[in-house]
Scaffold this motif. Sequence first.
Motif, mmCIF file in Angstrom:
data_model
loop_
_atom_site.group_PDB
_atom_site.id
_atom_site.type_symbol
_atom_site.label_atom_id
_atom_site.label_comp_id
_atom_site.label_asym_id
_atom_site.label_seq_id
_atom_site.Cartn_x
_atom_site.Cartn_y
_atom_site.Cartn_z
ATOM 1 N N ASP A 196 42.165 -25.123 91.718
ATOM 2 C CA ASP A 196 40.939 -25.836 91.346
ATOM 3 C C ASP A 196 39.780 -24.857 91.148
ATOM 4 O OD1 ASP A 196 42.096 -28.354 91.356
ATOM 5 O OD2 ASP A 196 41.403 -28.855 93.380
ATOM 6 N N LYS A 251 35.740 -22.477 83.080
ATOM 7 C CA LYS A 251 35.180 -23.509 82.191
ATOM 8 C C LYS A 251 33.853 -23.033 81.613
ATOM 9 C CE LYS A 251 37.430 -27.602 84.090
ATOM 10 N NZ LYS A 251 37.267 -28.856 84.829
ATOM 11 N N SER A 286 46.346 -29.025 86.261
ATOM 12 C CA SER A 286 46.048 -28.754 84.852
ATOM 13 C C SER A 286 46.362 -27.316 84.442
ATOM 14 C CB SER A 286 44.570 -29.045 84.561
ATOM 15 O OG SER A 286 43.731 -28.201 85.340
ATOM 16 N N ALA A 296 40.279 -22.952 87.937
ATOM 17 C CA ALA A 296 39.981 -23.795 86.770
ATOM 18 C C ALA A 296 38.475 -23.912 86.556
ATOM 19 C CB ALA A 296 40.608 -25.163 86.955
ATOM 20 N N LYS A 297 37.725 -24.086 87.626
ATOM 21 C CA LYS A 297 36.259 -24.209 87.515
ATOM 22 C C LYS A 297 35.636 -22.901 87.029
ATOM 23 C CE LYS A 297 35.734 -27.732 91.119
ATOM 24 N NZ LYS A 297 35.243 -28.023 92.482
ATOM 25 N N GLU A 304 46.955 -22.173 79.654
ATOM 26 C CA GLU A 304 45.738 -22.765 79.110
ATOM 27 C C GLU A 304 46.016 -24.156 78.565
ATOM 28 O OE1 GLU A 304 42.182 -21.485 75.991
ATOM 29 O OE2 GLU A 304 44.177 -20.568 75.813
#
Length: 451
Positions: free
Chosen positions: A444, A451, A365, A447-448, A383
């Motif tokens: 990963d 958020k 992502s 990304a976390k 983004e």
Amino acid sequence: NHAGVTKEQFDAHWMPFSGNREFKKNPRMIVSAEGSYITAADGRKVFDGLSGLWTTGLGHCRPEISKAIAEQTSTLDFFSGFQYGHPKSFELAERITQFMPKGLNRVFYTGSGSESADTSLKMARAYWRKKGMASKTRLIGRAKGYHGVNFGGISVGGIVGNRATFGQTLESDHLAHTMLPENVFSKGMPEKGAHLADELLAMIALHDASNIAAVIVEPMAGSAGVIPPPVGYLKRLREICDQNQILLIFDEVITAFGRVGSATGAEEYGVVPDMINIAKQITNGSVPMGAVIAKQEIHDTFMDGGGADYMIGFPHGYTYSGHPACMAAAIANLELMESTNIIHQVKNNTAPYLGSKWKDLENHSLVGEARQLGMLAAIEIVEDKENCKRFDNSGEIVGKCRDFCYENGIVMRAIKNKMVISPPLICTNEHIDEIIEKVWKCLDLTAKSIK
């Protein structure tokens, strides 16, 4: 873990290209290295995904190179290269030419890639003076180009952060970079963009060829984030330079000696420049060294127009040009490259395997594009994947990603909105699988964290 370094010692060292304040609060200290791994101060083994800094393709602490350096410094540790010589400097020069395109056969030693860049630019200007065309002084680089950090290099370089702090530089212009939106998701060399070389014609129309000395480009832009040249772009630059008596310089500090799957980027792309700048992999990063390899006609112009034989034809050089330890290291390194057939291995096995795995990262992502060429690769952190929109705080995001990488056992470089790798040429497929697994995990985690 500070590896025993005291606060006073930390304070005393003004670190290069580093956020000194951030680093000294949370230092990433390396205490040893072997093969494809470094050892952190806390004892962790970390995969060196950057080969030091595009330098250590044969792996760290090669005993053959270490032995050569030790033997040389115990026999002849140093003597000036000004008006004196020692055997290994001549032996190495001839050996280097065996890796170069036909016709580039005169080697001038420097101490780094930055020194190589400035040497080639001075050589270009002086060459035209020797030819009776002293007005040919203007130098042309390229946006996003990197040619070291000395004044000549930042003048023709096109990375704003490396220029803005230092004010007025040398007279120079810059071609547009070749990173076009329509080339996103290209595999290898993008098909579109050769026409951008014609910008040189506009600069010739503005300044006249009689005032332009040289064009300098990286055949594959490394420090800007692994940007391969469009098909036909370099050949078009060569044509325009030939038609207008302008020298073409390839900065191959990153690309030379196997990094792109050939001995040079010039060989890989089928374009022969007038000069090639090298450093980094020439000694496997073991000791600092660089060189400029010029066409014989350039060299002979200085020799033929230099006056009496005792006169200095090219008044340029460095204290450590041709340093005995560097010569010994480079000879040992090139012997290793030949005996292991590493360039053939990269071109036919390792690089294709890296490419097949690296593209899969585009499914993440955060990844807008995954680029790879030879043993160089980058991912664009975005983004919004659909519109390839960068984060407003991209520098902070990739900095987090870099730290997650280090904490989870791999070194990657954060550049603006990109994460870059330049893994050792000696990588196995298992190493590449390890790289992909760790990069995915760190994406990963990044990304976390946002958020």
